[in-house]
Scaffold this active site. Structure first.
Site, PDB file in Angstrom:
ATOM      1  CE  LYS A  92      -1.852   3.466   2.510  1.00 22.88           C
ATOM      2  NZ  LYS A  92      -1.454   2.274   1.815  1.00 22.88           N
ATOM      3  NE  ARG A 127      -6.087   0.494  -2.407  1.00 24.10           N
ATOM      4  CZ  ARG A 127      -4.888   0.254  -1.888  1.00 24.10           C
ATOM      5  NH1 ARG A 127      -4.766  -0.566  -0.889  1.00 24.10           N
ATOM      6  NH2 ARG A 127      -3.830   0.861  -2.361  1.00 24.10           N
ATOM      7  NE  ARG A 151       6.344   4.181  -2.278  1.00 21.82           N
ATOM      8  CZ  ARG A 151       5.077   4.015  -1.898  1.00 21.82           C
ATOM      9  NH1 ARG A 151       4.749   4.128  -0.627  1.00 21.82           N
ATOM     10  NH2 ARG A 151       4.142   3.757  -2.788  1.00 21.82           N
ATOM     11  NE  ARG A 203       4.470   0.178  -4.480  1.00 23.70           N
ATOM     12  CZ  ARG A 203       3.437   0.439  -3.681  1.00 23.70           C
ATOM     13  NH1 ARG A 203       3.614   0.461  -2.379  1.00 23.70           N
ATOM     14  NH2 ARG A 203       2.246   0.662  -4.165  1.00 23.70           N
ATOM     15  NE  ARG A 221      -0.648   3.236  -6.325  1.00 19.15           N
ATOM     16  CZ  ARG A 221       0.623   3.541  -6.061  1.00 19.15           C
ATOM     17  NH1 ARG A 221       1.400   4.050  -6.996  1.00 19.15           N
ATOM     18  NH2 ARG A 221       1.116   3.351  -4.864  1.00 19.15           N
TER      19      ARG A 221
HETATM   20  P1  AMP Z   1      -0.578  -0.347  -1.736  1.00 21.83           P
HETATM   21  O1  AMP Z   1       0.738  -1.002  -1.434  1.00 21.83           O
HETATM   22  O2  AMP Z   1      -1.504  -0.321  -0.567  1.00 21.83           O
HETATM   23  O3  AMP Z   1      -0.405   1.005  -2.391  1.00 21.83           O
HETATM   24  O4  AMP Z   1      -1.319  -1.283  -2.826  1.00 21.83           O
HETATM   25  C1  AMP Z   1      -0.708  -1.525  -4.083  1.00 21.83           C
HETATM   26  C2  AMP Z   1      -1.736  -2.120  -5.042  1.00 21.83           C
HETATM   27  O5  AMP Z   1      -2.221  -3.381  -4.515  1.00 21.83           O
HETATM   28  C3  AMP Z   1      -3.004  -1.302  -5.256  1.00 21.83           C
HETATM   29  O6  AMP Z   1      -2.822  -0.276  -6.225  1.00 21.83           O
HETATM   30  C4  AMP Z   1      -3.976  -2.390  -5.728  1.00 21.83           C
HETATM   31  O7  AMP Z   1      -3.728  -2.763  -7.060  1.00 21.83           O
HETATM   32  C5  AMP Z   1      -3.602  -3.572  -4.832  1.00 21.83           C
HETATM   33  N1  AMP Z   1      -4.370  -3.568  -3.562  1.00 21.83           N
HETATM   34  C6  AMP Z   1      -3.890  -3.320  -2.307  1.00 21.83           C
HETATM   35  N2  AMP Z   1      -4.870  -3.384  -1.390  1.00 21.83           N
HETATM   36  C7  AMP Z   1      -6.007  -3.693  -2.075  1.00 21.83           C
HETATM   37  C8  AMP Z   1      -7.367  -3.867  -1.693  1.00 21.83           C
HETATM   38  N3  AMP Z   1      -7.772  -3.695  -0.422  1.00 21.83           N
HETATM   39  N4  AMP Z   1      -8.267  -4.192  -2.663  1.00 21.83           N
HETATM   40  C9  AMP Z   1      -7.881  -4.344  -3.948  1.00 21.83           C
HETATM   41  N5  AMP Z   1      -6.624  -4.156  -4.382  1.00 21.83           N
HETATM   42  C10 AMP Z   1      -5.682  -3.832  -3.468  1.00 21.83           C
END
Ligand code: AMP
Length: 218
Positions: free
Chosen positions: A14, A89, A128, A163, A174
């Protein structure tokens, strides 16, 4: 330009699609994960909390996430469209998102769902690599997405990093959370007629072509 939302499991691509859309349509890419990663670098109580939570793969508290989403979407550059990625989410966040948009007078637009196999996601997660300077994303497990020189960004020469949550253990947390909590919100947007499914197993440029067709065809 309507706003764009992505619903997809971790490492489905994404972020890559959002960057392509941003370049083509000149609208901001708002990733709650990216904003939280910035906050996690701060040596404050919130910074430390966010750092630990991100590393575990769990969700950050709603009160922090809601405030950052509302603040970011209230900025002027979102008036002509934006890409939201990583939010909402779960169902509660989806309802809150409807509320936030109403409050700041913005609308829901396209909701793109990236459908992709779990095995492919595992391969992507472990491969990644990201540029800290220009945020370009590479994958050392995919022939056509490797950097030309090992660990170096093709675009700006930045030193690529992995990461902290891109490991199989955190991925499982996740991914299971995505299946249980995030995937069910597809129905919320389907009822509003906003959902577009994309085949996330395809190459990034093929997925992007699908997106352009959808946006251009309206
Ligand atoms: P992402 O980069 O979208 O995979 O997000 C990385 C991490 O950020 C997630 O595993 C959560 O710990 C936190 N995170 C991102 N978006 C949210 C959200 N909408 N609500 C809560 N935590 C979030």
């Amino acid at each position: 330009m309507k706003s764009i939302m992505f619903i997809a499991p971790p490492a489905a691509g994404k972020g890559t699609q959002a960057e392509l859309i941003m370049d083509q349509y000149h609208i901001p890419h708002i990733s709650t994960g990216d904003i939280l990663r910035e906050i996690s670098k701060e040596d404050t109580e919130i910074g430390n909390y966010v750092y630990e939570t991100l590393a575990s793969g769990n969700l950050v508290k709603d009160e922090i996430t809601y405030k950052l989403v509302e603040n970011r979407l209230s900025k002027k550059d979102c008036k002509n469209g934006f890409i939201i990625d990583g939010f909402p989410r779960n169902y509660e966040q989806a309802l809150k998102y409807d509320e936030i948009l109403k409050k700041i007078n913005l609308k829901l637009g396209y909701v793109f769902v990236l459908d992709i196999d779990e095995k492919r996601l595992e391969k992507r997660i472990t491969g990644r690599r990201i540029c800290p300077d220009c945020h370009a994303v590479y994958n050392i497990n995919e022939e056509n997405q490797k950097p030309k020189i090992d660990s170096i960004c093709d675009d700006c020469g930045g030193k690529l990093y992995q990461r902290k949550d891109d490991n199989l253990e955190s991925f499982q947390t996740r991914y299971q959370m995505y299946l249980k909590k995030t995937a069910p919100i597809i129905e919320h947007y389907d009822k509003k007629g906003l959902i577009y499914h994309l085949d996330g197993n395809k190459k990034p440029n093929e997925i992007f072509d699908q997106i352009i067709k959808i946006i251009g065809g309206e």
